[in-house]
Design a protein around this motif. Structure first.
Motif, PDB file in Angstrom:
ATOM      1  N   HIS A  49       0.823  -1.204   0.000  1.00  0.00           N
ATOM      2  CA  HIS A  49       0.000   0.000   0.000  1.00  0.00           C
ATOM      3  C   HIS A  49       0.857   1.253   0.000  1.00  0.00           C
ATOM      4  O   HIS A  49       0.570   2.213  -0.694  1.00  0.00           O
ATOM      5  CB  HIS A  49      -0.933   0.037   1.208  1.00  0.00           C
ATOM      6  N   ASP A  50       1.917   1.263   0.795  1.00  0.00           N
ATOM      7  CA  ASP A  50       2.739   2.461   0.904  1.00  0.00           C
ATOM      8  C   ASP A  50       4.138   2.092   1.375  1.00  0.00           C
ATOM      9  O   ASP A  50       4.318   1.134   2.119  1.00  0.00           O
ATOM     10  CB  ASP A  50       2.119   3.452   1.894  1.00  0.00           C
ATOM     11  N   ILE A  51       5.111   2.879   0.935  1.00  0.00           N
ATOM     12  CA  ILE A  51       6.511   2.668   1.295  1.00  0.00           C
ATOM     13  C   ILE A  51       7.102   4.001   1.737  1.00  0.00           C
ATOM     14  O   ILE A  51       6.834   5.041   1.126  1.00  0.00           O
ATOM     15  CB  ILE A  51       7.308   2.116   0.099  1.00  0.00           C
ATOM     16  N   THR A  52       7.879   3.972   2.809  1.00  0.00           N
ATOM     17  CA  THR A  52       8.632   5.151   3.238  1.00  0.00           C
ATOM     18  C   THR A  52      10.117   4.823   3.170  1.00  0.00           C
ATOM     19  O   THR A  52      10.548   3.776   3.670  1.00  0.00           O
ATOM     20  CB  THR A  52       8.252   5.566   4.664  1.00  0.00           C
ATOM     21  N   VAL A  53      10.894   5.708   2.554  1.00  0.00           N
ATOM     22  CA  VAL A  53      12.335   5.491   2.439  1.00  0.00           C
ATOM     23  C   VAL A  53      13.078   6.498   3.321  1.00  0.00           C
ATOM     24  O   VAL A  53      12.615   7.610   3.544  1.00  0.00           O
ATOM     25  CB  VAL A  53      12.833   5.611   0.982  1.00  0.00           C
ATOM     26  N   LEU A  54      14.222   6.083   3.811  1.00  0.00           N
ATOM     27  CA  LEU A  54      15.125   6.929   4.574  1.00  0.00           C
ATOM     28  C   LEU A  54      16.459   6.896   3.841  1.00  0.00           C
ATOM     29  O   LEU A  54      17.351   6.111   4.163  1.00  0.00           O
ATOM     30  CB  LEU A  54      15.254   6.397   5.997  1.00  0.00           C
ATOM     31  N   PRO A  89      11.313  23.278  19.787  1.00  0.00           N
ATOM     32  CA  PRO A  89      12.607  23.235  19.087  1.00  0.00           C
ATOM     33  C   PRO A  89      12.496  22.933  17.593  1.00  0.00           C
ATOM     34  O   PRO A  89      13.400  23.269  16.824  1.00  0.00           O
ATOM     35  CB  PRO A  89      13.368  22.118  19.821  1.00  0.00           C
ATOM     36  N   ALA A  90      11.396  22.324  17.163  1.00  0.00           N
ATOM     37  CA  ALA A  90      11.230  21.998  15.742  1.00  0.00           C
ATOM     38  C   ALA A  90      11.134  23.233  14.867  1.00  0.00           C
ATOM     39  O   ALA A  90      11.376  23.167  13.650  1.00  0.00           O
ATOM     40  CB  ALA A  90       9.987  21.121  15.550  1.00  0.00           C
ATOM     41  N   ARG A  91      10.803  24.385  15.471  1.00  0.00           N
ATOM     42  CA  ARG A  91      10.650  25.606  14.682  1.00  0.00           C
ATOM     43  C   ARG A  91      11.956  26.019  14.006  1.00  0.00           C
ATOM     44  O   ARG A  91      11.953  26.738  13.005  1.00  0.00           O
ATOM     45  CB  ARG A  91      10.164  26.745  15.572  1.00  0.00           C
ATOM     46  N   TRP A  92      13.063  25.589  14.578  1.00  0.00           N
ATOM     47  CA  TRP A  92      14.368  25.972  14.023  1.00  0.00           C
ATOM     48  C   TRP A  92      14.785  25.101  12.846  1.00  0.00           C
ATOM     49  O   TRP A  92      15.773  25.382  12.184  1.00  0.00           O
ATOM     50  CB  TRP A  92      15.434  25.913  15.118  1.00  0.00           C
ATOM     51  N   VAL A  93      14.047  24.035  12.584  1.00  0.00           N
ATOM     52  CA  VAL A  93      14.359  23.140  11.462  1.00  0.00           C
ATOM     53  C   VAL A  93      13.577  23.612  10.241  1.00  0.00           C
ATOM     54  O   VAL A  93      12.344  23.565  10.213  1.00  0.00           O
ATOM     55  CB  VAL A  93      14.000  21.680  11.796  1.00  0.00           C
ATOM     56  N   GLN A  94      14.296  24.081   9.232  1.00  0.00           N
ATOM     57  CA  GLN A  94      13.660  24.601   8.018  1.00  0.00           C
ATOM     58  C   GLN A  94      14.095  23.758   6.818  1.00  0.00           C
ATOM     59  O   GLN A  94      15.283  23.551   6.585  1.00  0.00           O
ATOM     60  CB  GLN A  94      14.050  26.062   7.790  1.00  0.00           C
ATOM     61  N   LEU A  95      13.127  23.253   6.075  1.00  0.00           N
ATOM     62  CA  LEU A  95      13.390  22.401   4.920  1.00  0.00           C
ATOM     63  C   LEU A  95      13.108  23.136   3.621  1.00  0.00           C
ATOM     64  O   LEU A  95      12.245  24.008   3.568  1.00  0.00           O
ATOM     65  CB  LEU A  95      12.530  21.140   4.974  1.00  0.00           C
ATOM     66  N   ARG A  96      13.827  22.758   2.573  1.00  0.00           N
ATOM     67  CA  ARG A  96      13.550  23.303   1.238  1.00  0.00           C
ATOM     68  C   ARG A  96      12.514  22.474   0.504  1.00  0.00           C
ATOM     69  O   ARG A  96      11.873  22.953  -0.437  1.00  0.00           O
ATOM     70  CB  ARG A  96      14.844  23.363   0.420  1.00  0.00           C
ATOM     71  N   GLU A  97      12.354  21.219   0.946  1.00  0.00           N
ATOM     72  CA  GLU A  97      11.418  20.321   0.264  1.00  0.00           C
ATOM     73  C   GLU A  97      11.039  19.207   1.226  1.00  0.00           C
ATOM     74  O   GLU A  97      11.866  18.754   2.024  1.00  0.00           O
ATOM     75  CB  GLU A  97      12.098  19.732  -0.983  1.00  0.00           C
ATOM     76  N   LEU A  98       9.788  18.766   1.159  1.00  0.00           N
ATOM     77  CA  LEU A  98       9.353  17.647   1.998  1.00  0.00           C
ATOM     78  C   LEU A  98       8.322  16.795   1.278  1.00  0.00           C
ATOM     79  O   LEU A  98       7.233  17.252   0.948  1.00  0.00           O
ATOM     80  CB  LEU A  98       8.755  18.152   3.319  1.00  0.00           C
ATOM     81  N   ASN A  99       8.710  15.555   1.022  1.00  0.00           N
ATOM     82  CA  ASN A  99       7.782  14.487   0.681  1.00  0.00           C
ATOM     83  C   ASN A  99       7.880  13.525   1.856  1.00  0.00           C
ATOM     84  O   ASN A  99       8.932  12.928   2.090  1.00  0.00           O
ATOM     85  CB  ASN A  99       8.191  13.775  -0.606  1.00  0.00           C
ATOM     86  N   VAL A 100       6.815  13.399   2.613  1.00  0.00           N
ATOM     87  CA  VAL A 100       6.893  12.671   3.879  1.00  0.00           C
ATOM     88  C   VAL A 100       7.359  11.231   3.687  1.00  0.00           C
ATOM     89  O   VAL A 100       8.081  10.689   4.525  1.00  0.00           O
ATOM     90  CB  VAL A 100       5.538  12.741   4.603  1.00  0.00           C
ATOM     91  N   GLN A 101       6.988  10.610   2.566  1.00  0.00           N
ATOM     92  CA  GLN A 101       7.402   9.227   2.326  1.00  0.00           C
ATOM     93  C   GLN A 101       8.862   9.122   1.885  1.00  0.00           C
ATOM     94  O   GLN A 101       9.382   8.026   1.708  1.00  0.00           O
ATOM     95  CB  GLN A 101       6.480   8.558   1.302  1.00  0.00           C
ATOM     96  N   THR A 102       9.521  10.252   1.686  1.00  0.00           N
ATOM     97  CA  THR A 102      10.969  10.295   1.476  1.00  0.00           C
ATOM     98  C   THR A 102      11.527  11.088   2.648  1.00  0.00           C
ATOM     99  O   THR A 102      11.727  12.297   2.566  1.00  0.00           O
ATOM    100  CB  THR A 102      11.333  10.970   0.141  1.00  0.00           C
ATOM    101  N   GLN A 103      11.759  10.412   3.760  1.00  0.00           N
ATOM    102  CA  GLN A 103      12.077  11.112   4.995  1.00  0.00           C
ATOM    103  C   GLN A 103      13.458  11.751   4.956  1.00  0.00           C
ATOM    104  O   GLN A 103      14.444  11.105   4.624  1.00  0.00           O
ATOM    105  CB  GLN A 103      11.994  10.160   6.191  1.00  0.00           C
ATOM    106  N   PRO A 104      13.537  13.018   5.332  1.00  0.00           N
ATOM    107  CA  PRO A 104      14.837  13.681   5.384  1.00  0.00           C
ATOM    108  C   PRO A 104      15.592  13.318   6.657  1.00  0.00           C
ATOM    109  O   PRO A 104      15.002  12.831   7.625  1.00  0.00           O
ATOM    110  CB  PRO A 104      14.464  15.163   5.394  1.00  0.00           C
ATOM    111  N   ASP A 105      16.895  13.531   6.642  1.00  0.00           N
ATOM    112  CA  ASP A 105      17.687  13.460   7.861  1.00  0.00           C
ATOM    113  C   ASP A 105      17.721  14.881   8.417  1.00  0.00           C
ATOM    114  O   ASP A 105      18.487  15.715   7.979  1.00  0.00           O
ATOM    115  CB  ASP A 105      19.103  12.941   7.557  1.00  0.00           C
ATOM    116  N   TYR A 106      16.872  15.159   9.372  1.00  0.00           N
ATOM    117  CA  TYR A 106      16.651  16.518   9.839  1.00  0.00           C
ATOM    118  C   TYR A 106      17.892  17.148  10.481  1.00  0.00           C
ATOM    119  O   TYR A 106      18.058  18.364  10.466  1.00  0.00           O
ATOM    120  CB  TYR A 106      15.516  16.561  10.855  1.00  0.00           C
ATOM    121  N   PHE A 107      18.766  16.325  11.046  1.00  0.00           N
ATOM    122  CA  PHE A 107      19.873  16.874  11.834  1.00  0.00           C
ATOM    123  C   PHE A 107      21.234  16.491  11.286  1.00  0.00           C
ATOM    124  O   PHE A 107      22.230  16.547  11.992  1.00  0.00           O
ATOM    125  CB  PHE A 107      19.737  16.440  13.295  1.00  0.00           C
ATOM    126  N   ASP A 108      21.315  16.101  10.015  1.00  0.00           N
ATOM    127  CA  ASP A 108      22.588  15.709   9.418  1.00  0.00           C
ATOM    128  C   ASP A 108      23.429  16.954   9.118  1.00  0.00           C
ATOM    129  O   ASP A 108      22.942  17.888   8.500  1.00  0.00           O
ATOM    130  CB  ASP A 108      22.333  14.930   8.132  1.00  0.00           C
TER     131      ASP A 108
END
Length: 500
Positions: free
Chosen positions: A279-284, A481-500
């Motif tokens: 049904h659905d796949i999420t990648v990291l 604290p999440a307010r300080w994390v700003q992304l240029r793009e987000l597809n939730v099923q392609t999870q970003p590494d928020y703190f890399d």
């Protein structure tokens, strides 16, 4: 724009008479093909409920146990800052994606682009009419991807419905050029076996790989033959998207015979969906990992070679999970949250009769290293507010709220609303905030509610199937604290590494 905000914190206990009313008794005791509507996430027809259920819903509203019809309630730490009703696209609202100051909202009739540079006053930039069931949506650079999971006369946006038994019928992936957000341009289409219910992007510098999830084959469908125990993989060159093409169909559930090797479902496992795809796949991508929610199975697999994913572990829950629907990693990649879409999204399952372990989230720890990693069950989570039996409600799409050292998530529950919860302790998850509307109807079960609820750059965005695009603001020391994390793009099923 409609601004509505009524703050209330109250526990809801409605729903103990559901089985007596007959609606959920039928839902849970029917054969799997009936208990798990096919395809999942379909907008269901209105369903009559018993007189006792109608009376109970009205009495609960009068007593204050549940909000009145269409009334908005929420915890004190959430504000409802904006709502944009549906406009030129009257179909069911579906998934969301984000890029810069834009939000992209899927709809069964096409998709809509919002300018969210001021989240309190989103503005419509474009509405694209392109009918096709689901219209699951993702973006990467100048490309937008749209799933079609209904049999169409052709691949154009002017197509009409056509039986899947016709060889000429089409369903699959569509690709748009969105370099001009006000004028998206349709550039490619790729037909995939059994269509595209959902899809997941695995982006690279030169190419975007698309994992296409689809299911429920039938010997009568020329382009959707059993067994169907894998996913379609599409390769899209960024500079030449018109050359998008299918590059493989990796089998994730190998097995002999016409039914393949996934969960057999009933009668072996009564009430559990037979696995005939995912049904659905999420990648990291940062960890070369993926988690698949595949009807009767949950899987963990490696995507080191994106064209040849390799299954590492596979789990089943034949007691409480009816339909493995979606997956979310935590940031450290040592947990996965799987959702169970009991009733296919059209059932009233958030009540005392169903209880806390069905139609819920399942939290799994990931133990071990490399190809020896295993999924280990820890607990279930379900919203603590019971809903009326005229409200479809079950675990659905959500995302992480990026707070370092914590595992926080926001999640849609259809007419159960939007829930923010903490699973830092895998064995003791707890809700910390919520937002919801009262039932769409007190006379019949009318499908609606939040399809997707995601956190993006300081706000929560929800695509309500019936009510439109909602913007929420959470004000809580645990999520601040999440307010300080700003992304240029987000597809939730392609999870970003928020703190890399």
């Amino acid at each position: 724009m409609i601004l509505l905000s009524v703050s209330r914190t109250r526990r809801r206990r409605l729903g103990v008479a559901a089985a007596a009313g007959g609606l959920l008794a039928a839902l849970l005791t029917a054969a799997p093909a009936v208990a798990i509507p096919d395809p999942g996430d379909s907008p269901a027809a209105e369903k009559e409920v018993s007189r006792s259920d109608k009376a109970e819903a009205r009495a609960a509203i009068q007593s204050g146990e549940i909000p009145a019809q269409d009334e908005i309630v929420h915890s004190d730490n959430i504000r409802h800052v904006a709502n944009i009703p549906k406009d030129a696209l009257p179909g069911t609202n579906s998934d969301l994606a984000f890029q810069g100051r834009y939000a992209f909202a899927g709809n069964y009739d096409g998709f809509r682009i919002f300018d969210i540079s001021d989240p309190k006053a989103p503005k419509t930039v474009a509405q694209v009419l392109c009918p096709g069931s689901q219209n699951d949506i993702s973006v990467s650079g100048d490309l937008l991807f749209l799933s079609t999971d209904s049999s169409r006369s052709d691949s154009s946006c002017n197509s009409t419905t056509q039986p899947a038994t016709e060889k000429s019928s089409w369903e699959g992936m569509k690709v748009f050029d969105i370099s001009d957000k006000r004028n998206p341009r349709y550039v490619a289409a790729v037909e995939t076996a059994c269509g595209s219910h959902t899809h997941t992007l695995v982006p690279e510098r030169k190419n975007v790989y698309v994992y296409v999830s689809s299911y429920s084959p039938n010997a009568a469908y020329p382009d959707c033959q059993p067994p169907h125990d894998g996913i379609s993989v599409i390769k899209v060159p960024r500079k030449a998207p018109h050359k998008a093409a299918l590059v493989g169909f990796p089998v994730l559930f190998p097995g002999e015979g016409p039914d393949g090797g996934g969960n057999p479902g009933g009668p072996t496992n009564p009430g559990v969906s037979k696995t005939t795809g995912c049904h659905d796949i999420t990648v990291l991508p940062s960890k070369d990992l993926a988690a698949g929610a595949c009807m009767g199975d949950g899987i963990l697999f490696s995507i080191k070679d994106p064209e040849r994913p390799k299954v590492i572990d596979r789990v089943q829950d034949n007691v409480n999970f009816a339909f493995w629907h979606s997956a979310t990693f935590n940031q450290k990649a040592n947990k996965v949250v799987f959702t169970d879409e009991l009733g296919g999204g059209g059932g009233a399952t958030c009540n005392a009769e169903i209880g806390p372990n069905r139609g819920a989230d399942g939290i799994y720890d990931i133990v071990g290293k490399g190809d020896r990693q295993k999924l280990v069950f820890r607990s279930y989570f379900k919203i603590p507010r019971h809903q009326a039996d005229t409200e479809n409600c079950v675990a659905h799409n959500g995302s992480l709220i990026p707070v370092k050292g914590k595992d926080l998530m926001v999640q849609a529950w259809y007419q159960g609303g939007v829930s923010v919860w903490d699973f830092t302790d895998s064995s003791k998850p707890k809700e910390i905030a919520y937002f919801e509307r009262g039932p769409l109807s007190t006379d019949q079960l009318v499908t609606g509610g939040s399809w997707s609820a995601y956190y993006y750059n300081g706000y929560i965005y929800s695509n309500d199937m019936a009510k439109g695009f909602d913007v929420l603001k959470i004000d809580d020391r645990r999520t601040d604290p999440a307010r300080w994390v700003q992304l240029r793009e987000l597809n939730v099923q392609t999870q970003p590494d928020y703190f890399d």
